[in-house]
Scaffold this active site. Structure first.
Site, PDB file in Angstrom:
ATOM      1  N   HIS A  68       0.838  -1.207   0.000  1.00 41.72           N
ATOM      2  CA  HIS A  68       0.000   0.000   0.000  1.00 41.72           C
ATOM      3  C   HIS A  68       0.873   1.257   0.000  1.00 41.72           C
ATOM      4  O   HIS A  68       0.606   2.220  -0.716  1.00 41.72           O
ATOM      5  CB  HIS A  68      -0.877   0.064   1.262  1.00 41.72           C
ATOM      6  N   LYS A  88     -16.052  -8.058   3.786  1.00 35.79           N
ATOM      7  CA  LYS A  88     -14.788  -8.451   4.430  1.00 35.79           C
ATOM      8  C   LYS A  88     -14.898  -8.304   5.944  1.00 35.79           C
ATOM      9  O   LYS A  88     -15.338  -7.259   6.427  1.00 35.79           O
ATOM     10  CB  LYS A  88     -13.644  -7.539   3.962  1.00 35.79           C
ATOM     11  N   ARG A  92      -2.380  -6.050  -8.804  1.00 36.47           N
ATOM     12  CA  ARG A  92      -1.340  -7.077  -8.674  1.00 36.47           C
ATOM     13  C   ARG A  92      -1.565  -8.162  -9.729  1.00 36.47           C
ATOM     14  O   ARG A  92      -0.998  -8.135 -10.790  1.00 36.47           O
ATOM     15  CB  ARG A  92      -1.350  -7.702  -7.270  1.00 36.47           C
ATOM     16  N   SER A 107      -2.679  -7.937   2.710  1.00 34.16           N
ATOM     17  CA  SER A 107      -2.851  -7.890   4.172  1.00 34.16           C
ATOM     18  C   SER A 107      -3.143  -9.274   4.737  1.00 34.16           C
ATOM     19  O   SER A 107      -2.699  -9.598   5.846  1.00 34.16           O
ATOM     20  CB  SER A 107      -3.994  -6.939   4.534  1.00 34.16           C
TER      21      SER A 107
END
Ligand code: ADP
Length: 162
Positions: free
Chosen positions: A17, A41, A92, A130
């Protein structure tokens, strides 16, 4: 004065990040990191804990001039409220692309004045998210290469309690 909002769960913030923040900062005059709630989430850290960790991590990395806020609601509304011209996201793998593509088109549909801008991950962080950091730390592994020390300490405390 182009201004951008960089939204995310940041549960917790990683060097992946931070890399995006640093690179976005070279293009946008003002950057706002928006720690958001994501109904799909479940997070380890509360919204406020995540905000504080972002703030502290950016400070420790000597990245100045970044406002860190929390936002509960649509990201596009957050960008509008803060008069941002762009929403920043990182990319990504293929899996990111599908989701980001859908979100960007939806956001454009909701508000055509705000652009989504994507930064390609740096090679060294291309595998980093994460979740993997939390997984490693839950087994007492070393995550110092992936997150700033303030985040590592916060993770240690969380997993000590569980
Ligand atoms: P969200 O729940 O909104 O996906 P995340 O905190 O997982 O929140 O990610 C926020 C943004 O940061 C996303 O656009 C994600 O693709 C990007 N990001 C996260 N980790 C990396 C990384 N290692 N390299 C590049 N972008 C990343």
């Amino acid at each position: 004065m182009p201004r951008a909002v960089y939204p995310g769960s940041f549960d917790p913030i990683t060097y992946g990040h931070i890399d995006i923040v640093q690179r976005a900062k070279t293009i946008f005059d003002e950057l706002i990191v928006a720690v958001v709630t994501n109904p799909s989430k479940q997070t380890l850290f509360s919204l406020e804990e995540r905000r504080k960790l972002c703030e502290q991590a950016l400070k420790d990395e000597q990245i100045d001039g970044i406002q860190v806020i929390t936002w509960e609601g649509l990201v596009i509304e957050c960008a509008k409220r803060y008069q941002a011209q762009a929403i920043i996201r990182g990319l990504r793998a293929n899996s990111d692309f599908e989701r980001e593509f859908q979100m960007a088109l939806t956001n454009r549909d909701l508000n055509g004045n705000i652009e989504s801008v994507f930064f390609m991950t740096s090679g060294e962080y291309s595998f980093l998210n994460s979740s993997i950091v939390k997984e490693i730390k839950s087994f007492r592994g070393d995550v110092s290469r992936f997150v700033p020390s303030v985040v590592e300490k916060a993770l240690e405390q969380k997993f000590r309690k569980t």
